[in-house]
Design an enzyme around this catalytic site. Structure first.
Site, PDB file in Angstrom:
ATOM      1  N   ASP A 190       0.791  -1.258   0.056  1.00  0.00           N
ATOM      2  CA  ASP A 190      -0.013  -0.069  -0.028  1.00  0.00           C
ATOM      3  C   ASP A 190       0.862   1.377   0.030  1.00  0.00           C
ATOM      4  OD1 ASP A 190      -2.085   1.659   0.114  1.00  0.00           O
ATOM      5  OD2 ASP A 190      -3.125   1.083   1.826  1.00  0.00           O
TER       6      ASP A 190
HETATM    7  C1  BGC Z   1      -4.930   3.672   0.104  1.00  0.00           C
HETATM    8  C2  BGC Z   1      -5.013   2.501  -0.842  1.00  0.00           C
HETATM    9  C3  BGC Z   1      -4.803   3.043  -2.393  1.00  0.00           C
HETATM   10  C4  BGC Z   1      -3.372   3.870  -2.371  1.00  0.00           C
HETATM   11  C5  BGC Z   1      -2.991   4.345  -3.764  1.00  0.00           C
HETATM   12  C6  BGC Z   1      -3.494   4.283  -0.082  1.00  0.00           C
HETATM   13  O1  BGC Z   1      -3.251   5.449   0.707  1.00  0.00           O
HETATM   14  O2  BGC Z   1      -4.893   2.980   1.319  1.00  0.00           O
HETATM   15  O3  BGC Z   1      -6.164   1.943  -0.841  1.00  0.00           O
HETATM   16  O4  BGC Z   1      -4.856   2.219  -3.489  1.00  0.00           O
HETATM   17  O5  BGC Z   1      -3.450   4.705  -1.474  1.00  0.00           O
HETATM   18  O6  BGC Z   1      -3.952   5.463  -4.051  1.00  0.00           O
END
Ligand code: BGC
Length: 734
Positions: free
Chosen positions: A290
């Site tokens: 993530d």
């Molecule tokens: C979130 C994810 C997301 C990623 C990319 C993160 O902060 O937890 O769900 O896919 O950002 O934007």
């Protein structure tokens, strides 16, 4: 004759040229070879630096997620393997891609984005979609999102989010399909099929990403990014199944999570990322971290520094590093110091290259620049997402059949969300625009005629300013019925958007009470991204319709339900508590030690029952259920059997009805929930018509349970199968 000779000569020359060109091709450039051959050939030509760059992802374009602000595109290394691409057209993407293609090996970059509930044609938030129980329709909506994204230069979505959540304080509950494991599994499969279609090389499909692996939805007290404590038993019976379903459905990628779970960081957890995902399920796709979850291993104090964090992530199963640059900084030094073997890096690079080949990026790296009008908001797509919104609305209350609204009545449409466009988009709105949204008032004008409506906002969503009340009350007094549209700002849900109080803001409750005091019948419409505690407002309305955050067609969908053109058919995918003190509260709780079934564990101050239970939802028509029939009451392992129930539409209009099939074990050596959803089906039933719903029960799959190491077992003994308030007993003999 002369002409023929010239023609033959030129064909020969062309042939020789293409042969020569052909000979220059490296095997990885040859589309006739298998993907595995191409991957291995390309890998064998890459330097360590090129490999490390392949497994790195940064951002390109704008990013409207404040928590993810990073440097803009400029200065980014063209060797970078992947980008989060935040623009709604392909122009910047193609520039980045051109730079990538000019590098030594010309490996195309991979562009991902959070296409959560639509790209530009935004549909209901997933928590709302779950209430539709219509997975076929949802699959089509995901296919629309995929088409718009891919045509705009995005070939990978970070969706679906299948973190079972039972805590409405957690803002990200809006991204999942509610509190139930099986519901999340079914909607996950629909999303994967919708996004990926038959093949991700199709220019209308994108690769899906199951996130956030795993247990993120159990964030303590609903606070985001915090610790989660999940026993091995609960991990296996509640949190894992949607991921297993998604992997089986062919999802190409998985995202590791932020949270530390039961003492181990989920972005460096060998048990979940390697043992379960790779060894037990045979997942061969890409695992992306993530956003900054590698660097955050330091913040979580499981790694001393970014170098150790990089080592822990890559050796424990993360292939690609999103957002924090830890891999490019640290992997090469780790190899040079002899601490990390190249085999581990090669394995991660393989996954990225394979995905790029599968997407067809080596053959078609560029995206055709197509005007917006051809890419977005096609008429038939808007119709489909409007239907999805209609089916996701849940009628919570309808005293004296106030709804549907009688034709020709004067209606006051009041409240901060009555003519609001932006908030109806919900969070994670992709490239959705407020101006695309049909507000509730706009939808009602089309459906009922402006001459029958008076609009007054009354107050803001949150500001304690009551100066607009007088106008709103005046409008209500001049009308026969009040439609009051209340709820949440879209930014109150989503990432890093927890709420400790899940009631409506005080000013909105005051407005509703003032409207009620006029004595006019009140329809309350709620738009929110989480279950709310509605105890103090429930009595203030004669009818309540939950519309969630329904996307750009929300106002039209709402007007159709209010007028009766559409019969509401949504049922809750999540329990509404009476107050936040009941959280977590969910239907499939385990049996208590005292006081039998029902809702146990008494409170001194409130009943222990929820306000609205999972599965609850009214209709404009009535359905009567027959007894359940079974093809056998003696069940043997390995011998599927059929159960069925007939539903008659006994009311005055056509409608759709969802049958939820539950099972309950009489006893089990591992404590099991009081009931477990195992199948659901939604069908349209014309008034007066009877339709039979059938479910083929696979004894091990549906009556069995799982232990704390993931072993599925089936106890002999008595099981109850229930649906629509009816039940039968079957006996499993071994
Ligand atoms: C979130 C994810 C997301 C990623 C990319 C993160 O902060 O937890 O769900 O896919 O950002 O934007």
């Amino acid at each position: 004759m002369k002409k023929t000779i010239i023609l033959s000569l030129s064909i020969l020359i062309c042939g020789m040229q293409s042969y020569a060109k052909q000979k220059e091709l490296y095997p990885y450039q040859d589309a006739r070879r298998t993907i595995d051959e191409r991957v291995e050939d390309l890998l064998s030509r890459m330097t360590l630096h090129e490999k490390v760059m392949q497994i790195t992802q940064l951002r390109a374009g704008n990013n409207d997620q404040p928590q993810n602000q990073l440097e803009a595109m400029k200065g980014i290394d063209p060797l970078m393997g992947s980008f989060i691409y935040s623009n709604s057209d392909c122009k910047v993407r193609n520039q980045v891609q051109e730079a990538a293609l000019k590098t030594r090996l010309g490996i195309p970059a991979l562009f991902g984005y959070d296409v959560i509930h639509g790209f530009r044609s935004i549909y209901s938030v997933p928590l709302g979609v779950g209430c539709s129980w219509n997975t076929e329709l949802y699959q089509k909506a995901c296919a629309i999102a995929a088409k718009e994204a891919r045509m705009s230069g995005v070939e990978w979505t970070f969706a679906p989010m299948i973190d079972v959540s039972r805590d409405p304080r957690w803002g990200r509950i809006m991204e999942c399909y509610g509190e139930d494991t099986y519901a999340n599994s079914r909607f996950c499969v629909a999303a994967v099929k919708g996004f990926q279609g038959d093949t991700i090389s199709n220019p209308h499909n994108v690769a899906a990403c199951l996130k956030h692996f795993i247990g993120y939805g159990a964030s303590e007290a609903g606070r985001d990014y915090v610790y989660t404590e999940i026993s091995d038993q609960t991990l296996w019976d509640t949190y894992i199944p949607p991921y297993e379903a998604g992997v089986k459905a062919g999802a190409k990628t998985v995202m590791s999570a932020f949270n530390c779970m039961s003492g181990i960081a989920t972005s460096a957890n060998p048990y979940t990322l390697k043992e379960i995902l790779r060894n037990q399920w045979g997942f061969n796709g890409l695992v992306v971290s993530d956003w900054a979850s590698v660097k955050q291993l330091v913040d979580q104090r499981v790694a001393l520094d970014r170098k150790e964090a990089s080592f822990l992530a890559i050796t424990n199963g993360v292939d690609m590093n999103m957002g924090d640059n830890c891999f490019p900084e640290n992997l090469e030094p780790l190899v040079q110091e002899g601490k990390l073997d190249t085999y581990t890096i090669d394995n991660a690079v393989r996954k990225v290259l394979k995905l790029k080949f599968e997407l067809g990026l080596f053959e078609n790296p560029m995206t055709k620049d197509i005007p917006e009008s051809k890419r977005f908001k096609h008429k038939e797509d808007l119709e489909l997402i409007r239907q999805l919104a209609e089916e996701s609305f849940v009628l919570l209350k309808n005293e004296n059949q106030l709804l549907p609204l009688q034709k020709g009545k004067k209606v006051a449409v009041v409240g901060p969300l009555a003519d609001d466009q932006d908030d109806l988009l919900g969070q994670w709105k992709g490239h959705g625009l407020a101006e695309d949204v049909v507000s509730v008032f706009q939808g009602m004008k089309k459906e009922f005629g402006a001459e029958h409506l008076i609009h007054a906002k009354g107050c803001d969503i949150e500001k304690a300013d009551t100066s607009g009340f007088a106008e709103a009350i005046e409008a209500v007094k001049k009308s026969d019925i009040a439609v009051v549209v209340l709820g949440e700002n879209r930014k109150w849900a989503g990432e890093s958007a927890s709420r400790s109080d899940i009631q409506l803001p005080v000013v909105q409750v005051q407005l509703l009470k003032a409207v009620k005091r006029t004595g006019k019948p009140v329809v309350l419409i709620l738009s929110n991204g989480r279950p709310l505690a509605l105890t103090n407002v429930e009595s203030q309305a004669d009818a309540i319709l939950e519309i969630w955050q329904p996307g750009i067609e929300g106002g039209n969908a709402c007007a159709h339900v209010l007028s009766g053109a559409v019969c509401p058919s949504g049922k809750l995918d999540v329990t509404f508590p009476r107050s936040v003190g009941q959280v977590p509260i969910y239907y499939n709780r385990r049996w208590p030690a005292r006081n039998g079934g029902g809702w146990n564990g008494r409170y001194q101050d409130i009943p222990s029952t929820p306000l609205y239970e999972f599965g609850y939802g009214l209709s404009y028509t009535q359905f009567a259920a027959s007894d359940i029939k079974t093809s056998t009451t003696t069940v043997k392992r390995g011998q599927p059997f059929k159960v069925e129930i007939s539903i008659t539409n006994t009311g005055k209009c056509n409608g759709k009805e969802t049958v939820h099939w539950y099972i309950a074990a009489r006893s089990s050596h591992i404590a099991r929930p009081m009931k477990e959803l195992k199948f659901f089906e939604k069908k349209e039933i014309q008034k007066g018509e009877t339709i039979t719903y059938q479910w083929t029960v696979d004894p091990l799959r549906d009556l069995g349970f799982v232990d704390k190491v993931g072993h599925k077992f089936l106890h002999p003994g008595e099981y109850t199968i229930s649906a629509c308030g009816k039940s039968i007993q079957v006996n499993v003999v071994d």
